[in-house]
Design an enzyme around this catalytic site. Structure first.
Site, PDB file in Angstrom:
ATOM      1  N   CYS A  57       0.793  -1.237   0.061  1.00 15.16           N
ATOM      2  CA  CYS A  57      -0.074   0.052   0.006  1.00 15.16           C
ATOM      3  C   CYS A  57       0.901   1.194   0.086  1.00 15.16           C
ATOM      4  CB  CYS A  57      -0.795   0.132   0.987  1.00 15.16           C
ATOM      5  SG  CYS A  57      -2.138   1.541   1.309  1.00 15.16           S
ATOM      6  N   CYS A  61       0.448   4.827   6.972  1.00 12.42           N
ATOM      7  CA  CYS A  61      -0.313   4.645   8.397  1.00 12.42           C
ATOM      8  C   CYS A  61       0.679   3.923   9.355  1.00 12.42           C
ATOM      9  CB  CYS A  61      -1.791   3.762   8.016  1.00 12.42           C
ATOM     10  SG  CYS A  61      -2.673   4.339   6.935  1.00 12.42           S
ATOM     11  N   CYS A  64       0.340   0.107  10.330  1.00 12.36           N
ATOM     12  CA  CYS A  64      -0.263  -0.776   9.378  1.00 12.36           C
ATOM     13  C   CYS A  64       0.965  -1.733   8.843  1.00 12.36           C
ATOM     14  CB  CYS A  64      -0.988  -0.243   8.243  1.00 12.36           C
ATOM     15  SG  CYS A  64      -1.559  -1.436   7.102  1.00 12.36           S
ATOM     16  N   CYS A 101     -16.531  -9.792   5.259  1.00  7.59           N
ATOM     17  CA  CYS A 101     -15.877  -8.305   4.968  1.00  7.59           C
ATOM     18  C   CYS A 101     -14.679  -8.536   4.349  1.00  7.59           C
ATOM     19  CB  CYS A 101     -15.540  -7.752   6.523  1.00  7.59           C
ATOM     20  SG  CYS A 101     -14.775  -6.110   6.220  1.00  7.59           S
ATOM     21  N   CYS A 133     -19.570  -6.749   3.173  1.00  3.34           N
ATOM     22  CA  CYS A 133     -19.088  -5.630   3.923  1.00  3.34           C
ATOM     23  C   CYS A 133     -17.571  -5.477   2.965  1.00  3.34           C
ATOM     24  CB  CYS A 133     -18.776  -5.693   5.227  1.00  3.34           C
ATOM     25  SG  CYS A 133     -17.837  -4.295   5.859  1.00  3.34           S
ATOM     26  N   CYS A 193     -19.728   1.485   8.786  1.00  6.02           N
ATOM     27  CA  CYS A 193     -19.141   0.678   9.803  1.00  6.02           C
ATOM     28  C   CYS A 193     -17.698   1.601  10.066  1.00  6.02           C
ATOM     29  CB  CYS A 193     -18.833  -0.886   9.099  1.00  6.02           C
ATOM     30  SG  CYS A 193     -17.426  -1.383  10.377  1.00  6.02           S
ATOM     31  N   ARG A 265     -18.020  -3.753  17.755  1.00  2.13           N
ATOM     32  CA  ARG A 265     -17.143  -4.773  17.304  1.00  2.13           C
ATOM     33  C   ARG A 265     -15.922  -4.819  17.904  1.00  2.13           C
ATOM     34  NH1 ARG A 265     -17.145  -4.893  11.778  1.00  2.13           N
ATOM     35  NH2 ARG A 265     -19.430  -5.502  12.077  1.00  2.13           N
TER      36      ARG A 265
HETATM   37  N1  SAM Z   1      -6.683   0.299   3.096  1.00  3.13           N
HETATM   38  C1  SAM Z   1      -8.129   0.530   3.640  1.00  3.13           C
HETATM   39  C2  SAM Z   1      -8.029   1.428   4.710  1.00  3.13           C
HETATM   40  O1  SAM Z   1      -6.938   1.813   5.495  1.00  3.13           O
HETATM   41  O2  SAM Z   1      -9.102   2.244   4.642  1.00  3.13           O
HETATM   42  C3  SAM Z   1      -8.781  -0.717   4.163  1.00  3.13           C
HETATM   43  C4  SAM Z   1      -8.084  -1.670   5.067  1.00  3.13           C
HETATM   44  S1  SAM Z   1      -7.543  -1.149   6.631  1.00  3.13           S
HETATM   45  C5  SAM Z   1      -6.555  -2.532   7.144  1.00  3.13           C
HETATM   46  C6  SAM Z   1      -8.883  -0.981   7.809  1.00  3.13           C
HETATM   47  C7  SAM Z   1      -8.578  -0.760   9.172  1.00  3.13           C
HETATM   48  O3  SAM Z   1      -7.894  -1.490   9.748  1.00  3.13           O
HETATM   49  C8  SAM Z   1      -7.703   0.368   9.210  1.00  3.13           C
HETATM   50  O4  SAM Z   1      -8.309   1.978   9.050  1.00  3.13           O
HETATM   51  C9  SAM Z   1      -7.170   0.620  10.753  1.00  3.13           C
HETATM   52  O5  SAM Z   1      -8.264   1.147  11.476  1.00  3.13           O
HETATM   53  C10 SAM Z   1      -7.474  -1.018  11.038  1.00  3.13           C
HETATM   54  N2  SAM Z   1      -6.027  -1.655  11.092  1.00  3.13           N
HETATM   55  C11 SAM Z   1      -5.231  -1.634  10.314  1.00  3.13           C
HETATM   56  N3  SAM Z   1      -3.824  -2.127  10.878  1.00  3.13           N
HETATM   57  C12 SAM Z   1      -4.168  -2.028  12.028  1.00  3.13           C
HETATM   58  C13 SAM Z   1      -3.424  -2.716  13.053  1.00  3.13           C
HETATM   59  N4  SAM Z   1      -2.213  -3.248  12.982  1.00  3.13           N
HETATM   60  N5  SAM Z   1      -3.919  -2.651  14.427  1.00  3.13           N
HETATM   61  C14 SAM Z   1      -5.330  -2.288  14.652  1.00  3.13           C
HETATM   62  N6  SAM Z   1      -6.208  -1.871  13.574  1.00  3.13           N
HETATM   63  C15 SAM Z   1      -5.389  -1.818  12.546  1.00  3.13           C
HETATM   64  C1  DTB Z   2     -11.364  -3.208  11.561  1.00  4.60           C
HETATM   65  O1  DTB Z   2     -11.676  -2.027  12.096  1.00  4.60           O
HETATM   66  N1  DTB Z   2     -10.419  -4.016  11.935  1.00  4.60           N
HETATM   67  C2  DTB Z   2     -10.095  -5.016  10.936  1.00  4.60           C
HETATM   68  C3  DTB Z   2     -11.057  -4.387   9.486  1.00  4.60           C
HETATM   69  N2  DTB Z   2     -11.872  -3.161  10.192  1.00  4.60           N
HETATM   70  C4  DTB Z   2     -10.742  -4.265   8.486  1.00  4.60           C
HETATM   71  C5  DTB Z   2      -8.647  -4.912  10.669  1.00  4.60           C
HETATM   72  C6  DTB Z   2      -7.757  -4.943  11.712  1.00  4.60           C
HETATM   73  C7  DTB Z   2      -6.422  -5.204  11.273  1.00  4.60           C
HETATM   74  C8  DTB Z   2      -5.554  -5.758  11.966  1.00  4.60           C
HETATM   75  C9  DTB Z   2      -4.146  -5.900  11.657  1.00  4.60           C
HETATM   76  C10 DTB Z   2      -3.930  -6.639  10.683  1.00  4.60           C
HETATM   77  O2  DTB Z   2      -3.998  -7.875  10.717  1.00  4.60           O
HETATM   78  O3  DTB Z   2      -3.396  -6.006   9.536  1.00  4.60           O
HETATM   79 FE1  SF4 Z   3      -2.771   0.990   3.273  1.00  2.00          FE
HETATM   80 FE2  SF4 Z   3      -2.726   0.056   5.821  1.00  2.00          FE
HETATM   81 FE3  SF4 Z   3      -3.501   2.375   5.624  1.00  2.00          FE
HETATM   82 FE4  SF4 Z   3      -5.285   0.793   4.708  1.00  2.00          FE
HETATM   83  S1  SF4 Z   3      -4.396   1.014   6.728  1.00  2.00           S
HETATM   84  S2  SF4 Z   3      -4.535   2.670   3.735  1.00  2.00           S
HETATM   85  S3  SF4 Z   3      -3.858  -0.781   3.831  1.00  2.00           S
HETATM   86  S4  SF4 Z   3      -1.528   1.479   4.961  1.00  2.00           S
END
Ligand code: SAM
Ligand code: DTB
Ligand code: SF4
Length: 328
Positions: A57, A61, A64, A101, A133, A193, A265
């Site tokens: 990506c 973030c 992430c 989802c 979703c 959501c 959730r």
């Molecule tokens: N890339 C898209 C976005 O960021 O909107 C969709 C997928 S992203 C993984 C969805 C959400 O997962 C993020 O907005 C964040 O709130 C949560 N998330 C991602 N990585 C995480 C982590 N390491 N720990 C907890 N929540 C996480």
């Molecule tokens: C959300 O609030 N939590 C989920 C989902 N939306 C997509 C993702 C959490 C990601 C946790 C870290 C990971 O495994 O990347």
């Molecule tokens: Fe990309 Fe992760 Fe940020 Fe979603 S949360 S936009 S996958 S870097």
């Protein structure tokens, strides 16, 4: 007080602060009481999560593991084929899941062949009779409409943190971008959501401010994920301390009181929680969890399905049937 009077979109920061800071057992009791007014406390929605496009990506973030710029050891995977997604979805349904989802490591949706394939996938999962979703990053009004027409039931897009702390965590997009996508989703008639993450180094006031933004949206999100930071080695937050589960309980209970009708959730963080800690989260008003066939949420561990079944049996919980009929 009648139930309809209890939904409010005009919470003040001081009111939220007062709720958030209640003595913990009192807060749990209050949240559990609200939960029982609005929901069947034995029913827990099981959402199966699948990463349909993993890693690589462009965003930054800092929590992430899927951001290309950090050196993590995840395997990048291109957008999955429709047939492969549908087999996972069918197995999820057979295992008692009512919601499916799909997540993609994209900054935003682009109007290209990948999006066309996502639309086909959404159509297929909807035809299986599951609530569909997606979480695909930012989307425009037109893209939201197309997803809705394909049968999308809900869209996940988290605020992540407070407006004030957001820039400390992500620099490649703004809080307003986030809110704008939520507006586009709502306008298209898709269920919203949206929630956030704790453990990013934010203060209690940041958590309160995030709950303030969520609970004062013109309509509350139908579902509110509360995530504990899942620490990924190689990301800027990889060495942060583990989130204390009582903080998750406090966050869940406050969200339950502010947004009584929403599904709250218990999201990332369960793999590092004991059964007792998760039990307290359900007591505090959580009524939904993520499961996944791969035993990973997206790229971090999540409890196995059989562990979840055992926990639900112990606590006397049962999977929630679908909330509403599938959009056709
Ligand atoms: N890339 C898209 C976005 O960021 O909107 C969709 C997928 S992203 C993984 C969805 C959400 O997962 C993020 O907005 C964040 O709130 C949560 N998330 C991602 N990585 C995480 C982590 N390491 N720990 C907890 N929540 C996480
Ligand atoms: C959300 O609030 N939590 C989920 C989902 N939306 C997509 C993702 C959490 C990601 C946790 C870290 C990971 O495994 O990347
Ligand atoms: Fe990309 Fe992760 Fe940020 Fe979603 S949360 S936009 S996958 S870097």
């Amino acid at each position: 007080m009648t139930l309809s009077q209890a939904i409010r979109n005009d919470w003040t920061l001081d009111e939220i602060k007062e709720i958030y800071n209640r003595p913990l057992l009192q807060l749990i009791y209050d949240a559990a009481s609200v939960h029982r007014q609005w929901h069947d406390p034995e029913a827990v929605q099981i959402c199966t999560l699948l990463s349909i496009k993993t890693g690589g990506c462009t965003e930054d973030c800092s929590y992430c593991g899927q951001a290309a710029r950090y050196h993590t050891d995840i395997t990048v995977k291109a957008l999955m084929k429709k047939e492969d997604v549908l087999s996972v979805a069918s197995r999820a349904k057979a295992a008692g899941s009512s919601r499916f989802c799909m997540a993609a490591a994209w900054r935003e949706v682009k109007d290209n062949r990948d999006f066309d394939r996502v639309l086909e996938i959404v159509k297929g999962v909807n035809e299986l009779g599951l609530e569909v979703c997606c979480t695909l990053g930012m989307i425009t009004e037109g893209q939201a409409e197309k997803l809705q027409e394909a049968g999308l039931y809900a869209y996940n897009h988290n605020l992540d943190s407070s407006e004030g702390y957001y820039n400390e965590i992500i620099s490649t997009r703004t809080y307003d971008d986030r809110l704008n996508t939520l507006k586009n989703v709502r306008k298209a008639g898709i269920s919203v959501c949206s929630g956030g993450i704790i453990g990013l180094g934010e203060t209690h006031n940041d958590r309160i401010a995030m709950l303030h933004t969520l609970s004062n949206l013109p309509e509350h999100p139908e579902s509110v994920p509360v995530n504990a930071l899942a620490r990924v080695k190689g990301t800027p937050l990889g060495d942060f301390p583990k989130v204390d589960s009582w903080e998750m309980v406090r966050m869940i209970a406050t969200a339950r009181i502010l947004m009584p009708k929403a599904m709250v959730r218990l999201s990332a963080g369960r793999a590092e929680m004991t059964q007792e800690e998760q039990g307290f989260c359900f007591m505090a008003g959580a009524n939904s969890i993520f499961t996944s066939e791969s035993e990973e949420l997206l790229v971090t561990p999540n409890p196995r399905l059989d562990e979840d079944r055992r926990l639900m049996n112990i606590l006397g919980l049962k999977p929630l049937e679908k909330i509403q009929p599938v959009i056709s």
